[in-house]
Design an enzyme around this catalytic site. Sequence first.
Site, PDB file in Angstrom:
ATOM      1  N   ASN A   1      45.547  45.752  38.915  1.00 50.78           N
ATOM      2  CA  ASN A   1      44.320  45.215  39.504  1.00 50.78           C
ATOM      3  C   ASN A   1      44.647  44.786  40.927  1.00 50.78           C
ATOM      4  O   ASN A   1      45.145  43.693  41.174  1.00 50.78           O
ATOM      5  CB  ASN A   1      43.813  44.036  38.673  1.00 50.78           C
ATOM      6  CG  ASN A   1      43.344  44.473  37.302  1.00 50.78           C
ATOM      7  OD1 ASN A   1      42.275  45.059  37.166  1.00 50.78           O
ATOM      8  ND2 ASN A   1      44.157  44.204  36.281  1.00 50.78           N
ATOM      9  N   GLU A   2      44.370  45.685  41.857  1.00 52.20           N
ATOM     10  CA  GLU A   2      44.738  45.482  43.249  1.00 52.20           C
ATOM     11  C   GLU A   2      43.737  44.584  43.965  1.00 52.20           C
ATOM     12  O   GLU A   2      42.671  44.265  43.418  1.00 52.20           O
ATOM     13  CB  GLU A   2      44.819  46.847  43.953  1.00 52.20           C
ATOM     14  CG  GLU A   2      45.841  47.810  43.362  1.00 52.20           C
ATOM     15  CD  GLU A   2      47.274  47.485  43.771  1.00 52.20           C
ATOM     16  OE1 GLU A   2      47.550  46.330  44.168  1.00 52.20           O
ATOM     17  OE2 GLU A   2      48.121  48.392  43.692  1.00 52.20           O
ATOM     18  N   PRO A   3      44.063  44.127  45.195  1.00 50.21           N
ATOM     19  CA  PRO A   3      43.115  43.310  45.956  1.00 50.21           C
ATOM     20  C   PRO A   3      41.732  43.947  46.005  1.00 50.21           C
ATOM     21  O   PRO A   3      41.594  45.151  46.225  1.00 50.21           O
ATOM     22  CB  PRO A   3      43.758  43.256  47.344  1.00 50.21           C
ATOM     23  CG  PRO A   3      45.224  43.341  47.071  1.00 50.21           C
ATOM     24  CD  PRO A   3      45.349  44.291  45.910  1.00 50.21           C
TER      25      PRO A   3
END
Length: 660
Positions: A184-186
Site C-alpha cells: 500500500n504505497e503513498p
Amino acid sequence: MDAILARKLDISVNPKNIYKINNQMSTKDLPTTTEKVPLRIFNDKEEGSAFIAREIANVIKAKDELGEPTVLGLATGSSPLRIYRELIRLHQEEGLSFSNVITFNLDEYYQLEPDNKESYHYFMYENFFNHIDIKPENVHIPNGMLAPSEIDDFCAEYDRKIAELGNLDVQLLGIGRTGHIGFNEPGSTDTTGTRLVKLHKVTIEDAAEAFGGEEHVPLRAISMGIRPILNAKKIFMAAWGEGKADILAKAIEGPVTPEVPASFLQKHANTLCIADQPAASGLSKFRTPWLTGFCTWDSHLKKKAVVWLSQQTDKPILKLTDNDYKQWGLAELLKTAGSAYAVNLEIHNQLQQTITGWPGGKPDTDDTNRPERSNPFPKKSIVFSPHPDDDVISMGGTLLRLVEQGHDVHVAYQTSGNIAVFNDDAHRFADFALGFAKKFNVAEDQIAAVHKQLLDAIYDPNQDPNNNPDVLKIKGLIRQGEATSACRFCGVKAENAHFLELPFYETGSVTKNDLSEADVDIIVELLEKVKPEQIFAAGDLHDPHGTHAVCLNAIFRAIDRLKDQPWMQNCYVWLYRGAWHEWAIEDIEMAIPISPEELMKKRKAIFKHQSQKDSPVFPGKDKREFWQRAEDRNRGTAKIYDKLGLTEYEAIEAFKRYKF
C-alpha cells in the site's frame, strides 16, 4: 547482528556504545507525548523478533485451547525473517503446532511465477512453510499470475475469505521506506481492499539489488488493502535498522495521512510497534529528548543539545545567548550550566579538540586533549574495508595521511565484492587473459578452454552467471586488482594488502550466509599477526546490503576474543562511516581535515575501482557516484563545523572511537 554486536550497538549512556540516543532513562518506559502508536524498543532485531514470535505463539496456543483456528496475516522481506526463524524453532524444539493455523500473505509481485526465487510465494515456503506443519490448503498467497480480467474477482474473494473467518487474529507488518505496509504505497487510504497496485519508484529502487537491476523489478503487485489490515484484532509492525528511523518517526509521530500509509495504524486500537534501537533513533524522545521529557545532562547530551540549538538559531556556538536557550526549550540546561557563556565555551572546546591533522597521533606532543596518543610512533594501523573500495571511499584522506606520516598501514578487505561486477567486465577480462596467453604464447589452449567456459556461463539464459564459481573467481580478481591498485596509489605496501574473502559473503547472491566462527577466526588470525595499535572499521549500518553490519560484527567478535591480550589493550578502535551516512556531530571524536589537494587525491584513489565507476551494479537509492557521495559528505561535515564556529576546512572525515 548477534548478541555481541547488539551489546556494542546498545543505545545508552555507556561510553562504549556507537549510538547514544537514550541519555537518561529506559528506552522501554520513557514518557512521551509524541508517539501515537504503542511502541516497544529492543536492543536488537533478534530480541524484537523473538518477542513477536512468542506473542504469535501465545495466540496460536490460546486459540487451540478454544478449538478455534488462528488466522494470521503474514509479511515478507527482511523484517519478518527472524520472526519466522524463531517460530520454526518453537515448532521444532518446543512443539508449537501450526496444524490449525490459516495464513493470508500481504502481497505478491504481479506476473512473477511462484517458483521464481524473488516471488513471495517462494520466499514463504523457503523461509517458513516448508519447516512447519501447516496444511497446504490453509496457506493463502495472492496469485501474481492472474489474467487482468481475473484480478478484481480474485481480490474480492481474498477479502471475503478473511472476513468469513472473523478477520485476522494477528497481522504482521514491516514498514517500507515510503511508509508502505504491504504494497500500500503513498496515496493509499484506509478504505482500500486487496487490489492490483503500482509500485512506487523508491520501492522499485529498494528491490533492484535482489532482481539484478531496476529494469527487472516488476512494476505492479497484488496487495492486501489497508482496510483488511486494520480489521485485524492485533497488529505487530516491525522496524529494524537506522534506515527505518525517519519513516518510523513519521508513521507513529506524524499526522495520519495517505502519504504515509503506515500512519493509519494510529487509528487501530491494538497495534504494537516493535523497533530495535537504531530504528528508534529518529523518534523525538531520542532526537530531542529535552523537548519531551526529563534529561540527565551528561557531556554527550549537552553537546547534542548545543549543536542542535546552534543549528536551529543559525548561530555559531559562541554567539548563543541565555535567551536562545530559554526560547528553544533548553532553560533546564542553562540552569544546570550556569550561563550560556559557560556551556558554549565547554562545547566549543570539546568540538575543537576533535580536530586533528594527525590521525595516528602527533609525536612528542602533549596528547591530553587530542583524540589519538602521541606514542607509540609510528603505529601499526589496520584499516578494515567491508567491500574492496570502502577504505578509500570512506576514509581515503585519512589513509593517505597515515601513510604519509610514516605509519605501518595495513588494509584488510573483508569480502571479495565479486557479485558487484558487471558480466561484461568479466567478459572483458576473460578476453584480456586469452589475449595475454596468445601474445606471450603461454598456456593458450588451457586459457582458451577456461575462456569458453566463462562465456558459456555468462551468457547461459537458464542460470544466473553468479551461480558459477568460475565467473565469481574472475569477478573477484577484478575487484582485488582494483583494490591493489588503490593501495599502490596510496602508498600502502603490497604485502600489507590482505584479501580475507570471509566465507559468509561467498554465496553468489545478495542473500548471504550467517556469520560463522570461520569468519571470526580469519579476523583473529590477522590481528594476532599484525598486533596493531590502531584499528579502523566501518561502523556504517546504513549500508542497504547489510554487509557492513556483518563485517563489523566479525571485528567485534574478534576483539572480544583478544581483548585481554596486552597489545590489544593498547589498541584504539576507530569507526568510520560509509557512502550512505555520516556520524552526527555530537558523536564525532576524531575529525580529520582534508585539503582540496588531498580531496582530489582521494578521488583518484576511488577512481582505481573502475568496475564501480559511473554506475555500479548496486548503486542503492543514491544515484550519485561513490566519489561524489564521499566528497559531498566530507564537505558537508566541514560545513557544519564551520557554521558551528569552528575553523573552516575544505572537507572532514569523521570517526567515533569504540571502547571495548
